[in-house]
Design a protein around this motif. Structure first.
Motif: not given
Length: 251
Positions: A235-236, A242-247
């Motif tokens: 996920e990281s 995807e240039k987003r924060r991981p969940v």
């Protein structure tokens, strides 16, 4: 906060609430300045286990009123039942895989300092004070307490507390590392939420290693491998692409 857990009776010594992924545990003996007795030690341990079992990603511990915890309740401190409950609770907090933040909202004396040290991080407000006055009351604390105090505050300050019966205020606790941040309960809760968004398996591994005396090499090695085999690692990488924060989900 949301989802309050009602106290079992009017004599409840601890309240537990959930604020999203953070479990908030509040010592509720303000008439005794939140002094620890056997019931409260057992209640803290049970509430921490309940929080972990129901998926809390961080735990916050604080005290009701103007004290974090004034120490052991001297009305019932003399006995193996209390000592077993106190040290069983303190050592258990160091072992649970979820980060625990202490919001030290006033004096943390004796067993109160021990409780704060059993937590992983400490946020101290301006009225916080730390002391372990066994030299003044003729009592004793276990080796874990003294060694942990020396690791957190430094050997010199640990000697001042343990051999000269001195105390540390908020400013000095922050300077030496016994306290990690200055702030209010709201500040501590905000930090707990930040921590709750981090990768749970990585946090559990880091805590296991930092509290290395509670685990053997095989457990640490298995924890290390579990982190690298987890979906959170993938996920990281995906989140970075995807240039987003991981969940993170802790699996």
């Amino acid at each position: 906060m949301s989802d309050p857990v009602p106290p079992a009776s009017d004599d409840a010594v601890l309240t537990a609430e959930r604020d999203g992924d953070v479990a908030v545990l509040t010592l509720t003996r303000p008439d005794r300045r939140n002094a620890l007795n056997t019931d409260l030690c057992l209640a803290i341990r049970a509430a921490v286990d309940e929080a972990v079992g129901t998926g809390a990603r961080a735990i916050l511990v604080t005290g009701e009123g103007t004290a974090f915890c004034s120490g052991a309740d001297l009305g019932g401190v003399y006995g193996d039942e209390f000592l077993d409950a106190l040290y069983g609770m303190l050592h258990h907090l160091a072992k649970v895989p979820v980060p625990i933040v202490a919001a030290v909202n006033g004096p943390a004396i004796g067993a109160g300092t021990q409780l704060a040290m059993a937590c992983d991080l400490r946020v101290a407000d301006a009225t916080a004070k730390f002391a372990v006055p066994t030299a003044r009351n003729g009592m004793a604390v276990d080796a874990w307490t003294i060694r942990t105090l020396a690791e957190l505050a430094g050997t010199g300050r640990a000697r001042r507390l343990m051999l000269a019966g001195e105390s540390l205020d908020c400013e000095e606790a922050l300077l030496c590392g016994l306290a990690d941040r200055a702030g209010t309960l709201e500040d501590a809760l905000a930090w707990a939420h930040e921590i709750a968004a981090l990768a749970p398996l990585a946090l559990a591994h880091n805590k296991l290693v930092l509290n290395g005396s509670t685990a053997d090499d095989a457990a640490i090695e298995q924890s290390f491998r579990d982190v690298w085999a987890s979906e959170d690692v993938r996920e990281s990488l995906t989140a970075r692409d995807e240039k987003r924060r991981p969940v993170f989900r802790g699996v």
